[in-house]
Design a protein around this motif. Structure first.
Motif, mmCIF file in Angstrom:
data_model
loop_
_atom_site.group_PDB
_atom_site.id
_atom_site.type_symbol
_atom_site.label_atom_id
_atom_site.label_comp_id
_atom_site.label_asym_id
_atom_site.label_seq_id
_atom_site.Cartn_x
_atom_site.Cartn_y
_atom_site.Cartn_z
ATOM 1 N N GLU A 1 0.516 -1.020 0.463
ATOM 2 C CA GLU A 1 0.015 -0.067 -0.154
ATOM 3 C C GLU A 1 0.988 1.326 -0.101
ATOM 4 O O GLU A 1 1.920 1.465 1.003
ATOM 5 N N LYS A 2 1.133 1.906 -1.425
ATOM 6 C CA LYS A 2 1.824 3.166 -1.397
ATOM 7 C C LYS A 2 0.686 4.597 -0.598
ATOM 8 O O LYS A 2 -0.212 4.796 -0.919
ATOM 9 N N GLU A 3 1.375 5.394 0.088
ATOM 10 C CA GLU A 3 1.488 6.061 0.626
ATOM 11 C C GLU A 3 0.937 7.338 -0.938
ATOM 12 O O GLU A 3 1.970 7.891 -0.936
ATOM 13 N N LYS A 4 -0.045 7.815 -0.597
ATOM 14 C CA LYS A 4 -0.315 8.790 -1.411
ATOM 15 C C LYS A 4 -0.060 10.542 -1.007
ATOM 16 O O LYS A 4 0.061 11.191 0.203
ATOM 17 N N GLU A 5 0.790 10.822 -2.347
ATOM 18 C CA GLU A 5 0.823 12.080 -2.091
ATOM 19 C C GLU A 5 0.739 13.213 -1.743
ATOM 20 O O GLU A 5 -0.584 13.102 -2.303
ATOM 21 N N ASP A 6 0.656 14.089 -1.608
ATOM 22 C CA ASP A 6 -0.108 15.549 -1.568
ATOM 23 C C ASP A 6 0.442 16.185 -2.902
ATOM 24 O O ASP A 6 1.457 17.704 -2.455
ATOM 25 N N LEU A 7 -0.594 16.009 -4.069
ATOM 26 C CA LEU A 7 0.130 16.217 -5.398
ATOM 27 C C LEU A 7 0.109 18.230 -5.290
ATOM 28 O O LEU A 7 0.539 18.827 -5.950
ATOM 29 N N SER A 8 -0.802 18.727 -4.320
ATOM 30 C CA SER A 8 -1.100 20.875 -3.959
ATOM 31 C C SER A 8 0.103 20.877 -3.813
ATOM 32 O O SER A 8 0.404 22.231 -3.407
ATOM 33 N N LEU A 9 1.618 20.504 -3.228
ATOM 34 C CA LEU A 9 2.396 20.749 -2.359
ATOM 35 C C LEU A 9 3.191 21.354 -4.278
ATOM 36 O O LEU A 9 4.893 21.532 -3.775
ATOM 37 N N TYR A 10 3.383 20.840 -5.280
ATOM 38 C CA TYR A 10 3.519 20.309 -6.683
ATOM 39 C C TYR A 10 3.495 21.756 -7.004
ATOM 40 O O TYR A 10 2.470 21.470 -7.423
ATOM 41 N N GLN A 11 4.599 22.541 -8.024
ATOM 42 C CA GLN A 11 4.083 23.391 -8.847
ATOM 43 C C GLN A 11 5.331 23.897 -9.595
ATOM 44 O O GLN A 11 6.827 23.558 -9.752
ATOM 45 N N ASP A 12 5.477 24.989 -10.487
ATOM 46 C CA ASP A 12 5.940 25.633 -11.412
ATOM 47 C C ASP A 12 6.351 24.261 -12.520
ATOM 48 O O ASP A 12 6.159 23.447 -12.590
ATOM 49 N N VAL A 13 6.365 24.771 -13.568
ATOM 50 C CA VAL A 13 7.073 23.924 -14.784
ATOM 51 C C VAL A 13 8.781 24.019 -14.783
ATOM 52 O O VAL A 13 9.127 25.616 -15.421
ATOM 53 N N TRP A 14 9.093 23.526 -15.469
ATOM 54 C CA TRP A 14 10.475 23.046 -15.078
ATOM 55 C C TRP A 14 10.867 23.013 -16.830
ATOM 56 O O TRP A 14 9.984 21.958 -17.143
ATOM 57 N N VAL A 15 11.933 23.532 -17.518
ATOM 58 C CA VAL A 15 12.753 23.224 -18.346
ATOM 59 C C VAL A 15 13.989 22.717 -18.273
ATOM 60 O O VAL A 15 14.616 23.875 -17.507
ATOM 61 N N PHE A 16 14.295 21.385 -18.638
ATOM 62 C CA PHE A 16 15.849 20.827 -17.898
ATOM 63 C C PHE A 16 17.058 21.610 -19.522
ATOM 64 O O PHE A 16 17.134 21.571 -21.364
ATOM 65 N N ALA A 17 17.851 22.774 -19.537
ATOM 66 C CA ALA A 17 18.682 23.886 -20.178
ATOM 67 C C ALA A 17 19.575 22.835 -20.202
ATOM 68 O O ALA A 17 20.690 23.322 -19.739
ATOM 69 N N GLU A 18 19.254 21.873 -21.237
ATOM 70 C CA GLU A 18 20.870 21.654 -22.295
ATOM 71 C C GLU A 18 21.605 21.900 -22.451
ATOM 72 O O GLU A 18 21.562 22.939 -23.372
ATOM 73 N N GLN A 19 23.141 21.940 -22.503
ATOM 74 C CA GLN A 19 23.964 22.526 -23.071
ATOM 75 C C GLN A 19 25.217 21.512 -23.420
ATOM 76 O O GLN A 19 25.085 20.845 -22.524
ATOM 77 N N ARG A 20 26.210 22.099 -24.324
ATOM 78 C CA ARG A 20 26.574 20.754 -24.903
ATOM 79 C C ARG A 20 27.970 22.145 -25.193
ATOM 80 O O ARG A 20 28.177 23.290 -25.319
ATOM 81 N N GLU A 21 29.158 22.091 -24.293
ATOM 82 C CA GLU A 21 30.338 22.616 -24.664
ATOM 83 C C GLU A 21 29.884 24.456 -24.341
ATOM 84 O O GLU A 21 30.067 25.081 -24.779
ATOM 85 N N SER A 22 28.697 24.403 -22.580
ATOM 86 C CA SER A 22 28.903 26.032 -22.303
ATOM 87 C C SER A 22 27.871 26.130 -23.221
ATOM 88 O O SER A 22 27.134 27.666 -22.489
ATOM 89 N N LYS A 23 27.211 25.358 -24.266
ATOM 90 C CA LYS A 23 26.270 26.615 -25.111
ATOM 91 C C LYS A 23 24.460 25.646 -25.176
ATOM 92 O O LYS A 23 24.745 24.684 -24.728
ATOM 93 N N VAL A 24 24.025 26.746 -24.561
ATOM 94 C CA VAL A 24 22.475 25.433 -24.643
ATOM 95 C C VAL A 24 22.066 25.591 -25.861
ATOM 96 O O VAL A 24 21.717 26.307 -26.677
ATOM 97 N N MET A 25 21.068 24.394 -25.836
ATOM 98 C CA MET A 25 20.646 23.799 -27.239
ATOM 99 C C MET A 25 19.719 24.657 -27.119
ATOM 100 O O MET A 25 19.116 24.976 -26.240
ATOM 101 N N PRO A 26 19.032 24.145 -29.110
ATOM 102 C CA PRO A 26 18.248 24.669 -29.405
ATOM 103 C C PRO A 26 17.137 24.476 -28.902
ATOM 104 O O PRO A 26 16.073 25.065 -28.573
ATOM 105 N N VAL A 27 16.937 22.874 -28.494
ATOM 106 C CA VAL A 27 15.912 22.974 -28.185
ATOM 107 C C VAL A 27 14.916 23.379 -27.392
ATOM 108 O O VAL A 27 13.883 23.251 -26.424
ATOM 109 N N VAL A 28 16.262 24.427 -25.911
ATOM 110 C CA VAL A 28 16.102 24.466 -24.535
ATOM 111 C C VAL A 28 14.446 25.608 -25.062
ATOM 112 O O VAL A 28 14.256 25.675 -24.460
ATOM 113 N N TYR A 29 14.641 26.028 -25.748
ATOM 114 C CA TYR A 29 13.577 27.540 -26.406
ATOM 115 C C TYR A 29 12.829 27.198 -26.608
ATOM 116 O O TYR A 29 11.986 28.051 -26.967
ATOM 117 N N GLU A 30 13.084 26.311 -27.767
ATOM 118 C CA GLU A 30 11.333 25.634 -28.021
ATOM 119 C C GLU A 30 11.154 24.911 -26.530
ATOM 120 O O GLU A 30 9.544 25.508 -26.075
#
Length: 396
Positions: free
Chosen positions: A59-88
């Motif tokens: 039996e898994k204890e249910k989480e309080d989903l109301s504690l979660y908020q905001d939209v996060w984007v992983f700003a992937e970088q290669r050689e210190s340059k942010v990849m184009p998909v990040v802007y999408e």
């Protein structure tokens, strides 16, 4: 589900130890013991001749989903340059954040990456979480997943978006497992359900023959990897202001099991179909491998890039990096030429959002004409030379 050994029934026969595909069972004395590597696959349950192993519901204890908020984007970088998909992702993330009345955030992992923070804010991020450490200079699964997971535990984002790049496809599942949540891969559409606020994640399924919409109702964050070239890029506003939060990053010795000793760049020609403004694509209708030379000539005159359907790649006429479609690259150029491409649904799924599609095919009933803005029923070996002559005339 959890696997449990009934000690009173165990006879110490070691059959379960031999049958376990994950080496998750060991013998302690004459009793079988289930280890941490167990995946609850159930092989040992059916293998035990004494019925001494069972699977039981936990039996898994249910989480309080109301504690979660905001939209996060992983700003992937290669050689210190942010990849184009990040802007999408920032462009799409802004729409989701506005519907959820929350903040749009970016998580940037790297080393001495402060110069990219302002750029992320200018492209729409309200908050940029920065993980700065020399071990994060180049990507490793252990390093990045540890930092990302610890940030998720502390700040509790509701939605996490990653690009479906080589790195994103490796990192996303690792974070999802650590966070005990789900992940929808290769999404082509994201929207917020107007009734319950859940993220509706749409991706092609069954070889692209239908689109499946997936939700994650019971756990958070809701995680998606998104195909590059599918979403509109965020607008750039240098006047935007945002918050910067620096994460505490530390690693124990040998916590990162892989070390990047050297980065060797390929000498092969690099192709970036997702960034191309003009694409000249060929299908089996070009007849043979030599047909791509004519397509390359047209692409060069137009300042574009050559591409191909899967059938041409499978035939060995061109490398996979040039493939457009469900199992290739999704593109969204201003102008897409389709020469000798019949228009299979898998290919159309990868290029249908192009601004203008020009199709040339001998078969007037070819499905490609249904999505084309302009269609020419004819022989591409007559049409392309005509286009080249016209380009030369205009250039003069």
């Amino acid at each position: 589900m959890a696997v449990k050994v009934i000690n009173d029934l165990c006879r110490g026969c070691t059959i379960c130890v031999k049958k376990c595909p994950f080496d998750a069972i060991a013998m302690e004395g004459k009793l079988a013991v289930i280890g941490e590597a167990c995946t609850n696959c159930g092989v040992c349950v059916s293998a035990c001749p004494f019925k001494a192993i069972m699977q039981e519901e936990m039996e898994k204890e249910k989480e309080d989903l109301s504690l979660y908020q905001d939209v996060w984007v992983f700003a992937e970088q290669r050689e210190s340059k942010v990849m184009p998909v990040v802007y999408e992702l920032l462009g799409e993330g802004r729409k989701l954040a506005e519907k959820r009345q929350s903040k749009l955030c970016a998580l940037l992992c790297g080393y001495q990456m402060s110069h990219q923070v302002e750029d992320l804010i200018a492209h729409g991020a309200d908050v940029v979480y920065v993980a700065d450490h020399e071990e994060l200079r180049t990507y490793t699964t252990d390093g990045y997943s540890k930092v990302f997971h610890e940030a998720i535990k502390k700040y509790k984002p509701e939605i996490v978006l990653l690009g479906a790049t080589h790195i994103g496809r490796d990192l996303g599942p690792s974070i999802a497992v650590k966070s005990s949540t789900g992940l929808t891969a290769d999404c082509t559409s994201l929207e917020i359900d107007p009734e319950d606020g859940k993220l509706r994640q749409t991706r092609p399924a069954f070889g692209g023959n239908l689109m499946a919409t997936i939700i994650c109702p019971d756990t958070r964050p809701q995680m998606s990897t998104v195909r590059p070239g599918v979403m509109d890029k965020a607008l750039y506003d240098p006047e935007r202001e945002g918050e910067v939060i620096r994460l505490d990053v530390s690693f124990q010795p040998d916590e990162i099991r892989t070390k990047v000793l050297k980065t060797v760049k390929s000498l092969a020609k690099q192709v970036s179909l997702s960034d191309a403004d003009i694409i000249v694509a060929g299908g089996m209708g070009i007849g043979n491998k030599e047909g791509f030379k004519l397509l390359e000539e047209l692409a060069e005159k137009l300042g574009g890039t050559v591409a191909a359907s899967r059938a041409c790649v499978d035939a060995g006429w061109i490398e996979h990096q040039y493939q457009v479609g469900q199992t290739g690259t999704t593109v969204k150029p201003t102008l897409y030429f389709a020469f000798g491409i019949s228009g299979a649904i898998q290919h159309i799924a990868g290029m249908k959002d192009s601004d203008y599609i020009i199709a040339v095919n001998k078969n007037q009933d070819a499905p490609i004409f249904e999505v084309a803005d302009y269609g020419i029923v004819g022989d591409l070996y007559q049409v392309i030379p005509g286009l080249l002559d016209e380009i030369e005339r205009i250039a003069l």
